[in-house]
Design an enzyme around this catalytic site. Structure first.
Site, short mmCIF file in Angstrom:
data_model
loop_
_atom_site.label_atom_id
_atom_site.label_comp_id
_atom_site.label_asym_id
_atom_site.label_seq_id
_atom_site.Cartn_x
_atom_site.Cartn_y
_atom_site.Cartn_z
N GLN A 16 45.23 48.34 31.23
CA GLN A 16 46.00 47.59 32.33
C GLN A 16 47.53 47.46 32.08
O GLN A 16 48.41 47.77 32.63
CB GLN A 16 45.45 46.20 32.44
CG GLN A 16 44.34 46.12 32.98
CD GLN A 16 43.77 44.70 33.15
OE1 GLN A 16 44.29 43.69 32.63
NE2 GLN A 16 42.47 44.59 34.00
N ASP A 50 34.43 45.62 28.46
CA ASP A 50 33.78 44.84 29.17
C ASP A 50 32.19 44.63 29.05
O ASP A 50 31.50 43.79 29.71
CB ASP A 50 33.90 45.39 30.79
CG ASP A 50 35.45 45.39 31.03
OD1 ASP A 50 36.17 44.25 30.51
OD2 ASP A 50 35.88 46.15 32.03
C1 S3P Z 1 40.75 47.38 33.10
C2 S3P Z 1 40.94 47.54 31.64
C3 S3P Z 1 40.57 46.45 30.86
C4 S3P Z 1 39.15 46.10 31.50
C5 S3P Z 1 39.22 45.65 33.06
C6 S3P Z 1 39.78 46.73 33.82
C7 S3P Z 1 41.27 48.69 33.85
O1 S3P Z 1 41.15 45.54 30.66
O2 S3P Z 1 38.77 44.95 30.86
O3 S3P Z 1 37.80 45.00 33.52
O4 S3P Z 1 40.81 48.86 35.32
O5 S3P Z 1 42.63 48.99 33.65
P1 S3P Z 1 42.24 45.82 29.64
O6 S3P Z 1 43.10 46.81 29.94
O7 S3P Z 1 43.36 44.49 29.74
O8 S3P Z 1 41.80 45.82 28.23
#
Ligand code: S3P
Length: 421
Positions: free
Chosen positions: A162, A308
């Protein structure tokens, strides 16, 4: 809800579309020139929040079952939203939007539900402010004043797709190259989709470079099934006696397949068939048969590849003989709820020998457990993991909130009980 118990689980299931890819298809489709046809879109609450946000910024988006048509307005075609953008329970929507909104010519604000308001946004606002972004607050509501952005050279302190994606998206609007160095490889759906849309983005191991973009060209996106949703059935099939479950059309991008590696390591009987590639993403049918599992250690750079799935991996560990150590997973504390605390508290209720550690948990599995009144903490993955866990328990279990599963898997309970018929 009383968690009904099944005695075996067999059959074929097609899980809904990948959440990460569905969000990105709507967002990038909105910024592209031309029409993006998305098939297999996840109509879960999180991705519907993303659609609402982009509609509120002038994008024409039509939903027809799992088919979504996005009429892109180009990189500079968003309009100022009326009111605050509401991202519900979605960390992905909130953080990725920050990256896009930072470089617009208008001001905006974002907030979400009670869980989102507690999740750290400093991890995106800090690198974005190094690019020149003007974002107030480190927790929602966030107030963003669109401005000119500069490229940066940024070493990420956390492994987070993210955060990486927010910086990449802002980098499209910057006046120079943006370089990102990951500490561990996180999911790379953004890099793949942007590459397909003609952006100048290169990934070399942990290093990513994105150049400012003049435009993106729309591409159609066929969203594979979400391995994070398939994970519940993979573990169910492995731990339920006399079971065999095939999950078809699952995305098996190597940045997401840590769960397969861990279950294999625990002794699960898993096979991947019909491997294919669709729009740069690997896809396969996954079959899991009942097996005797043994404990393992899960830690290090595999963590971002299964972040996840850790609650459902903990369920597998509770059923496995011996000790499982989950470590290096501090990130679980800042998910939809604190998933270390939530798993430990709920598993303890039904008699599982589980200890909380600072970066994970230790589970001594393979012992008889009893039913309990479980709490989900409003977390979709807790609801689905606890439903699988309840199948191993003697006696009745209940769930305080089954509705939260709709965030990523609206038909979860229907699909689950079909496999038990
Ligand atoms: C996601 C990245 C993950 C994941 C989330 C979806 C994404 O989070 O836990 O459910 O779509 O980029 P983080 O990037 O904060 O680890």
């Amino acid at each position: 809800m009383i968690i009904r118990k099944i005695s075996k689980a067999s059959g074929t299931v097609r899980v809904p579309g990948d959440k990460s890819i569905s969000h990105r298809a709507v967002m990038l489709g909105s910024l592209a020139e031309g029409t993006t046809e998305i098939t297999g879109f996840l109509k879960g609450a999180d991705c519907l929040s993303t659609i609402d946000c982009f509609k509120n910024m002038g994008i024409d988006i039509n939903i027809n079952g799992e088919n979504v048509t996005v009429s892109g307005n180009g990189l500079y075609g968003l309009t100022q939203p009326s009111g605050t953008l509401y991202t519900g329970n979605s960390g992905t929507a909130t953080r990725l939007l920050c990256g896009i909104l930072a470089g617009q010519s208008f001001s905006s604000s974002i907030t979400g539900d009670a869980s989102i308001q507690k999740r750290p946004m400093g991890r995106v606002t800090k690198p974005l402010s190094l690019m020149g972004a003007k974002i107030e607050n480190e927790y929602c509501p966030l107030y963003i004043t669109g401005t000119k952005l500069h490229g940066i050279d940024y070493k990420m302190p956390v492994a987070s797709a993210q955060v990486k994606t927010a910086i990449i998206l802002a980098g499209l609007y910057a006046d120079g190259d943006t370089k990102i160095h990951e500490i561990e490889k996180s999911r790379n759906h953004t890099e793949l989709m942007l590459g397909a849309m003609g952006a100048d983005i290169t990934a070399d191991g942990l290093d990513i470079t994105v150049k400012p973009a003049k435009s993106l060209s729309a591409v159609n996106v066929d969203v594979p099934g979400d391995i994070s949703s398939a994970a519940f059935f993979m573990v169910l099939g492995a731990i339920m006696p006399n079971s065999c479950i095939t999950v078809t059309n699952v995305g098996v991008n190597p940045t997401r397949t840590g769960i397969i590696d861990v279950l294999k390591d625990m002794g699960a009987d898993i096979t991947l068939e019909n491997m294919r590639t669709s729009a740069g993403e690997s896809v396969a049918d996954i079959t899991v048969r009942s097996s005797t599992l043994c404990g393992t250690t899960v830690g290090g750079d595999i963590i971002p590849r299964l972040i996840d799935e850790l609650p459902i991996i903990a369920v597998a560990a509770a059923s496995a003989e011996g000790e499982t150590v989950i470590k290096d997973a501090q990130e679980l504390k800042v998910k939809e709820t604190n998933r270390i605390r939530a798993v430990v508290d709920e598993f303890t209720k039904c008699g599982i020998d589980i200890t909380e550690t600072d970066d994970g948990m230790i589970i001594k599995g393979g012992k008889a457990i009893h039913g309990a009144d479980f709490k989900t903490y409003g977390d979709h993955r807790m609801a689905m993991s606890l439903t699988v866990l309840a199948q191993m328990a003697d006696g009745e279990s209940t769930l305080d909130d089954s509705d939260c599963a709709r965030v990523s898997y609206p038909m979860f309970f229907d699909d689950f009980y079909k496999l038990g018929e």
